[in-house]
Design a protein around this motif. Structure first.
Motif, PDB file in Angstrom:
ATOM      1  N   THR A   1      53.662  44.404 -10.338  1.00 48.33           N
ATOM      2  CA  THR A   1      54.076  43.040 -10.038  1.00 48.33           C
ATOM      3  C   THR A   1      52.917  42.065 -10.298  1.00 48.33           C
ATOM      4  O   THR A   1      51.758  42.447 -10.160  1.00 48.33           O
ATOM      5  CB  THR A   1      54.525  42.941  -8.565  1.00 48.33           C
TER       6      THR A   1
ATOM      7  N   PHE B   1      52.229  39.611  -8.379  1.00 49.73           N
ATOM      8  CA  PHE B   1      51.847  39.051  -7.085  1.00 49.73           C
ATOM      9  C   PHE B   1      50.811  39.936  -6.394  1.00 49.73           C
ATOM     10  O   PHE B   1      51.080  41.100  -6.098  1.00 49.73           O
ATOM     11  CB  PHE B   1      53.079  38.879  -6.195  1.00 49.73           C
ATOM     12  N   GLN B   2      49.647  39.377  -6.112  1.00 42.48           N
ATOM     13  CA  GLN B   2      48.545  40.151  -5.540  1.00 42.48           C
ATOM     14  C   GLN B   2      48.893  40.755  -4.182  1.00 42.48           C
ATOM     15  O   GLN B   2      48.531  41.900  -3.910  1.00 42.48           O
ATOM     16  CB  GLN B   2      47.276  39.296  -5.422  1.00 42.48           C
ATOM     17  N   ASP B   3      49.614  40.034  -3.345  1.00 39.96           N
ATOM     18  CA  ASP B   3      49.960  40.596  -2.032  1.00 39.96           C
ATOM     19  C   ASP B   3      50.839  41.834  -2.166  1.00 39.96           C
ATOM     20  O   ASP B   3      50.697  42.796  -1.412  1.00 39.96           O
ATOM     21  CB  ASP B   3      50.629  39.548  -1.138  1.00 39.96           C
ATOM     22  N   LYS B   4      51.727  41.844  -3.145  1.00 37.74           N
ATOM     23  CA  LYS B   4      52.581  43.017  -3.383  1.00 37.74           C
ATOM     24  C   LYS B   4      51.770  44.170  -3.983  1.00 37.74           C
ATOM     25  O   LYS B   4      52.005  45.330  -3.666  1.00 37.74           O
ATOM     26  CB  LYS B   4      53.752  42.666  -4.303  1.00 37.74           C
ATOM     27  N   LYS B   5      50.813  43.855  -4.857  1.00 41.77           N
ATOM     28  CA  LYS B   5      49.932  44.890  -5.408  1.00 41.77           C
ATOM     29  C   LYS B   5      49.165  45.571  -4.289  1.00 41.77           C
ATOM     30  O   LYS B   5      49.065  46.799  -4.249  1.00 41.77           O
ATOM     31  CB  LYS B   5      48.939  44.287  -6.405  1.00 41.77           C
ATOM     32  N   ASP B   6      48.603  44.766  -3.375  1.00 40.81           N
ATOM     33  CA  ASP B   6      47.840  45.308  -2.258  1.00 40.81           C
ATOM     34  C   ASP B   6      48.710  46.182  -1.367  1.00 40.81           C
ATOM     35  O   ASP B   6      48.276  47.226  -0.887  1.00 40.81           O
ATOM     36  CB  ASP B   6      47.224  44.178  -1.429  1.00 40.81           C
ATOM     37  N   GLU B   7      49.943  45.759  -1.162  1.00 40.09           N
ATOM     38  CA  GLU B   7      50.889  46.481  -0.311  1.00 40.09           C
ATOM     39  C   GLU B   7      51.225  47.859  -0.882  1.00 40.09           C
ATOM     40  O   GLU B   7      51.466  48.802  -0.148  1.00 40.09           O
ATOM     41  CB  GLU B   7      52.157  45.633  -0.197  1.00 40.09           C
ATOM     42  N   ARG B   8      51.204  47.993  -2.191  1.00 39.15           N
ATOM     43  CA  ARG B   8      51.659  49.219  -2.857  1.00 39.15           C
ATOM     44  C   ARG B   8      50.540  50.096  -3.394  1.00 39.15           C
ATOM     45  O   ARG B   8      50.804  51.185  -3.896  1.00 39.15           O
ATOM     46  CB  ARG B   8      52.574  48.827  -4.021  1.00 39.15           C
ATOM     47  N   LYS B   9      49.293  49.657  -3.302  1.00 39.18           N
ATOM     48  CA  LYS B   9      48.199  50.348  -3.983  1.00 39.18           C
ATOM     49  C   LYS B   9      47.988  51.790  -3.535  1.00 39.18           C
ATOM     50  O   LYS B   9      47.496  52.603  -4.296  1.00 39.18           O
ATOM     51  CB  LYS B   9      46.902  49.560  -3.885  1.00 39.18           C
TER      52      LYS B   9
ATOM     53  N   ARG C   1      57.268  50.240  -2.938  1.00 36.80           N
ATOM     54  CA  ARG C   1      57.041  50.137  -1.513  1.00 36.80           C
ATOM     55  C   ARG C   1      57.706  51.239  -0.765  1.00 36.80           C
ATOM     56  O   ARG C   1      58.576  51.886  -0.998  1.00 36.80           O
ATOM     57  CB  ARG C   1      57.556  48.799  -1.013  1.00 36.80           C
TER      58      ARG C   1
END
Length: 66
Positions: A32, A34-42, A66
């Motif tokens: 994605t 979107f950085q917040d979504k990247k962080d959520e899924r890393k 996710r």
């Protein structure tokens, strides 16, 4: 040419790579913007979302969900 190349879409990357043992495999990761979504899924395991094959080589695209 080897036997039919296994279909790995939907599998975790480790399982897909073991299924494709003996083939030349390259991977690419999509994500994605979107950085917040990247962080959520890393921390999640990549899943194969695309498979392109040519003779004995296979290119996999993976994504983290996710």
């Amino acid at each position: 040419m080897k036997s039919k190349i296994p279909y790995t879409i939907g599998y975790e990357i480790d399982r897909a790579l073991s299924m494709l043992d003996g083939y030349h495999v390259t991977t690419d990761e999509t994500s994605t913007p979107f950085q917040d979504k990247k962080d959520e899924r890393k921390e999640n395991t990549p899943i194969v979302v695309r498979q392109i094959q040519d003779e004995d080589s296979v290119h996999l695209t993976v994504a983290r969900f996710r």
